[in-house]
Design an enzyme around this catalytic site. Sequence first.
Site, PDB file in Angstrom:
ATOM      1  CE1 TYR A  30       8.984   0.969  -7.018  1.00 14.59           C
ATOM      2  CE2 TYR A  30       8.733   2.259  -5.018  1.00 14.59           C
ATOM      3  CZ  TYR A  30       8.233   1.793  -6.203  1.00 14.59           C
ATOM      4  OH  TYR A  30       6.991   2.144  -6.590  1.00 14.59           O
ATOM      5  CB  SER A  40       0.771   1.367  -8.494  1.00 14.68           C
ATOM      6  OG  SER A  40       0.766  -0.043  -8.519  1.00 14.68           O
ATOM      7  CE  LYS A  41       7.098  -0.196  -2.956  1.00 10.69           C
ATOM      8  NZ  LYS A  41       7.315   0.390  -1.658  1.00 10.69           N
ATOM      9  NE  ARG A  42      -0.478  -2.541  -5.587  1.00  9.88           N
ATOM     10  CZ  ARG A  42      -0.419  -1.355  -4.992  1.00  9.88           C
ATOM     11  NH1 ARG A  42       0.411  -1.158  -3.985  1.00  9.88           N
ATOM     12  NH2 ARG A  42      -1.186  -0.365  -5.384  1.00  9.88           N
TER      13      ARG A  42
END
Length: 443
Positions: free
Chosen positions: A15, A213-215
């Site tokens: 991603y 972050s990614k989250r």
Amino acid sequence: MSSIRVRFAPSPTGYLHVGGARTALFNWLYARHTKGTFVLRIEDTDRARNTPEAVRVLFEGLQWLGLDWDEGPLPDGSVRGDRGPYFQSERSAIYDRALRLLLDRNQAYESDGAIRFRMPRKKIVVEDLICGEVGFDCTLEQDFVIQRKDGSPVFHLVNVVDDLDMGISHVIRGEDHLSNTPKHLALAAALGGTAPRYAHIPLILNRSGSKMSKRDLGASLSEYLDGGYLPQAVRNYLCLLGWSLRENRELFSIEEAVERFELGQIHRSNARFDADKLLWMNGSYLRSLSPQEILPHAERWLESAGYPTGKWAPGYLQEVVLLVKEKVKTGKELVEWARPFLEEEVRFQPSAVKRFLNPDGIRALRELLADLSAAPDFAPSALEARFHSLAQVHGTSVRTYVHPARVATTGREVGPSLYPTLTILGKDRVLQRLRRAIETVAS
Ligand code: GLU
């Protein structure tokens, strides 16, 4: 072309993070501003994560944002520029040569099957183009591994070898790599090369003030690709994560950004990601698009929501899109608002039915039905006049009719302006929907 050479060097993870997209954008802006070269290098030495799909996501994100590169791999498998394609996984001969050179010069040595670099034990100053002079005390620094036991080269080595090999003049990357830079400077010196200038861009923080972050919601570029955002709006917003025009203006074209972009103007403080602002910005770009500009976007959004756009006359779709675009902020919303024009069955929002299709509302719909059945002209102004005189005749306000009519014809409480909505739907469909609403609720 100037001698400026920059690169975007993503590791394919599956991603593209907004931080990565911003790094790519800033490199691209600098390359275009200086008439330099923008290189795409895929840092895919981590075999576990290295899949064609992960690389495809990178291509897709960069292309969507309009960040074209002058050297590197292209999605169709060809190569841009006369070198490349710059997949690190294909460059092991180059890293082997560098390792041998370091071993020969006694700058590296074998230990337990791995190869370690002799890190100079001294103070190293990074002269960063954004962060200024940053001193690192490396007197206690350990020698670090540059080739693992399994023979795979480590990030620090391949990153520096490639920057030297590709003649990179400026490394523009996230601040999370600032602490790696003393190692990178030491490696470049040991390899006998001239290190690039470094420019570390401050972090992007999330709403709660920690590193995004990614989250975090909104962290992946694909959310914007799939969520009906316009690439030009996302690109404009990404510019503002660390850079600005230095005047009180946040909306600007990419050409303007290219013209004005300077590394020295990148802010030193961390940027804060504000999803609401991006949403606002997208809406404002959406409203500013001309009919010709918006239609291809709208068709793509409608198609991916399952509405084959070939089914309608282009003029009809255009009318619908122009009506709803004034009030929506994303393509996703645009699809929601356009539904009543594209489906035969009205999808009623239960809350809207409860609020406006009550006995009073139904009575109003009956009066309206009788009145509109006799309407010779369904233009917005004619409809408006009819609604007003109907209200006058019944000694009530025009709202008595407007709200139930909107719910009956679109199923929704809020929507585009009512009169043009009715005009676009046309007399037959409007009368049919009024009847159906009366029947459905009355039964
Ligand atoms: N592959 C590294 C990353 O994605 C590149 C770091 C750099 O730009 O030097 O973080």
